[in-house]
Design a protein around this motif. Sequence first.
Motif, short mmCIF file in Angstrom:
data_model
loop_
_atom_site.label_atom_id
_atom_site.label_comp_id
_atom_site.label_asym_id
_atom_site.label_seq_id
_atom_site.Cartn_x
_atom_site.Cartn_y
_atom_site.Cartn_z
N PRO A 102 0.83 -1.20 0.00
CA PRO A 102 0.00 0.00 0.00
C PRO A 102 0.87 1.26 0.00
CG PRO A 102 0.01 -1.02 2.16
CD PRO A 102 0.68 -1.99 1.23
N ALA A 103 0.38 2.29 -0.68
CA ALA A 103 1.15 3.52 -0.81
C ALA A 103 0.42 4.68 -0.14
CB ALA A 103 1.37 3.84 -2.29
N THR A 104 1.16 5.69 0.24
CA THR A 104 0.54 6.89 0.79
C THR A 104 -0.13 7.67 -0.34
OG1 THR A 104 2.45 8.30 0.41
CG2 THR A 104 2.44 7.02 2.44
N PRO A 105 -1.09 8.53 -0.01
CA PRO A 105 -1.75 9.34 -1.04
C PRO A 105 -0.74 10.13 -1.87
CG PRO A 105 -2.92 9.53 1.03
CD PRO A 105 -1.69 8.74 1.32
N GLN A 106 0.25 10.64 -1.20
CA GLN A 106 1.30 11.41 -1.87
C GLN A 106 2.03 10.55 -2.91
OE1 GLN A 106 2.48 14.31 -2.23
NE2 GLN A 106 4.67 14.51 -1.74
N GLN A 107 2.44 9.36 -2.50
CA GLN A 107 3.11 8.44 -3.42
C GLN A 107 2.20 8.06 -4.57
OE1 GLN A 107 4.06 5.46 -0.45
NE2 GLN A 107 6.26 5.87 -0.65
N LEU A 108 0.94 7.80 -4.23
CA LEU A 108 -0.04 7.41 -5.23
C LEU A 108 -0.19 8.49 -6.29
CD1 LEU A 108 -1.41 4.77 -5.26
CD2 LEU A 108 -3.41 5.77 -4.14
N ARG A 109 -0.23 9.72 -5.81
CA ARG A 109 -0.35 10.86 -6.72
C ARG A 109 0.84 10.89 -7.68
NH1 ARG A 109 -1.53 16.45 -7.53
NH2 ARG A 109 0.40 17.63 -7.81
N TYR A 110 2.04 10.78 -7.16
CA TYR A 110 3.24 10.78 -7.98
C TYR A 110 3.19 9.66 -9.03
CZ TYR A 110 6.03 14.28 -5.52
OH TYR A 110 6.52 15.45 -5.05
N LEU A 111 2.82 8.48 -8.59
CA LEU A 111 2.80 7.34 -9.49
C LEU A 111 1.78 7.53 -10.62
CD1 LEU A 111 3.10 4.40 -6.92
CD2 LEU A 111 4.89 5.36 -8.39
N ALA A 112 0.63 8.08 -10.24
CA ALA A 112 -0.41 8.30 -11.25
C ALA A 112 0.05 9.33 -12.28
CB ALA A 112 -1.71 8.75 -10.59
N ILE A 113 0.65 10.41 -11.80
CA ILE A 113 1.15 11.44 -12.72
C ILE A 113 2.20 10.84 -13.66
CG2 ILE A 113 2.47 13.58 -12.87
CD1 ILE A 113 1.16 14.47 -10.28
N ALA A 114 3.10 10.06 -13.10
CA ALA A 114 4.18 9.47 -13.91
C ALA A 114 3.62 8.50 -14.95
CB ALA A 114 5.19 8.77 -13.01
N CYS A 115 2.76 7.58 -14.51
CA CYS A 115 2.20 6.59 -15.45
C CYS A 115 1.37 7.29 -16.52
CB CYS A 115 1.36 5.57 -14.71
SG CYS A 115 2.34 4.49 -13.65
N ASN A 116 0.62 8.28 -16.11
CA ASN A 116 -0.16 9.05 -17.07
C ASN A 116 0.75 9.69 -18.12
OD1 ASN A 116 -2.79 10.43 -17.80
ND2 ASN A 116 -1.48 12.19 -17.46
N ALA A 117 1.87 10.19 -17.66
CA ALA A 117 2.82 10.85 -18.58
C ALA A 117 3.38 9.87 -19.60
CB ALA A 117 3.95 11.51 -17.79
N VAL A 118 3.80 8.70 -19.17
CA VAL A 118 4.33 7.71 -20.14
C VAL A 118 3.28 7.38 -21.17
CG1 VAL A 118 5.82 5.70 -20.29
CG2 VAL A 118 5.05 6.48 -18.06
#
Lengths: 215, 215
Positions: A156-172
Amino acid sequence: MSDNTPKFKREPAEHRREALINATLSLIAEKGVQAATVRAIAARADVSQGMIRHHFSSKEELITAAYEHHMDRLTDLTSASADADSGAAAAQLAAFVVASLTPPVVDAGSVSLWAGFLTKVHDDQQMRDSHERTYYNFRNRLEALIAAVLEEAGQPATPQQLRYLAIACNAVIDGLWLEGGILSGAFAPDELPEIGIRSVGAILGMDLTKAGQQT
Amino acid sequence: MSDNTPKFKREPAEHRREALINATLSLIAEKGVQAATVRAIAARADVSQGMIRHHFSSKEELITAAYEHHMDRLTDLTSASADADSGAAAAQLAAFVVASLTPPVVDAGSVSLWAGFLTKVHDDQQMRDSHERTYYNFRNRLEALIAAVLEEAGQPATPQQLRYLAIACNAVIDGLWLEGGILSGAFAPDELPEIGIRSVGAILGMDLTKAGQQT
DNA sequence: TTCGCAATCATGCAAGTGTATAATTACGAG
DNA sequence: CTCGTAATTATACACTTGCATGATTGCGAA
């Protein structure tokens, strides 16, 4: 001598709006935004040019409506294939990524449309709102899938981490989608989904290549 | 009565071309492509509109020249900060990524410019060549940096793997750059470079966060 | 100084733009 | 069947666009 052949047909407003939107989309996809003139749109929809102002308060409003229609369609196409996969969360995410990087989502016309609209985002507030809504809509879906996958893997990830991951995956995904549409000849058929799956997996710290195959 | 005040000045052709290009760029960045009319460009460059056809064979040619100028500038900005870093390959790559995701490269005007030009790519062969050239130029630089980093880490990759990695990293950077320029308010100042470094590192299977700090 | 010519300007033109307006016409309510 | 009305068309208007043309004019060569 009475002319019995009707000169036009009265259609329900919704039909006409849709026809005009479709005419606009096909026109922009084929010849670019600058080709989407009032006259060209009306001609393609087989109506007089007055219809545009009758069903939309301005040409701008038609363009905006067309943009939303187009983006909603793209979102639906990707979401549908994720939802269709009833398996593990990882498989759903994989399906989502693959759908985003495969025709008909990856398509020269689609990108052309998107780019054309993007130029309007700059000075049109309504268009800016629309773009923002679409962007967050897509990213939030992605974030939900990512959350489920991490949960499933016991990481499980923190909301902050989740946000970063979503932004990154969205970018790719965005980046691959873009170049795939523009330089369609530069990539082998399965190259983009392959790269997408691997990259998203790498960013999340897990292997998604297996998850995608058992569909 | 003789009027001694010159009505205009004869400038070297290169000066005029540059002035017209700059006028075009600032205009597109501020008000979008559709605002870059012959008259508006000439007015901003403080010359008569005839100058455009005198120094360029058509308005299209001026637009293309402006595009290349703009993209070359962006490429220079990012490459420069990578080259400036004489340290380890990892640090150079980190600098490259950070520069790509920080102002002035990340900028609403820049993205607006890029999007505007992108619509021309669709039907203008010359523009398509130009775009392709720029894209590969950037990606090849990235690929060279990645190769050096992997070499340094003792994890040499096959050309095939290298190609995949370059495409993927290029995509993340592009995607982040894009949304950073459009939704400038949606990200904290250092968020984009942070996400970029982490994601590129994750894709390459190494930690680049340390490499970036010792600059 | 003079003079030729290329750089620069001022003006005009034909085509295309979005929008406004008034005349038509299909078609359901009565 | 009739008739009002909203949908649809046809036409025109004011404006902008890129480009062409011919008249100016700065400035280096002679």
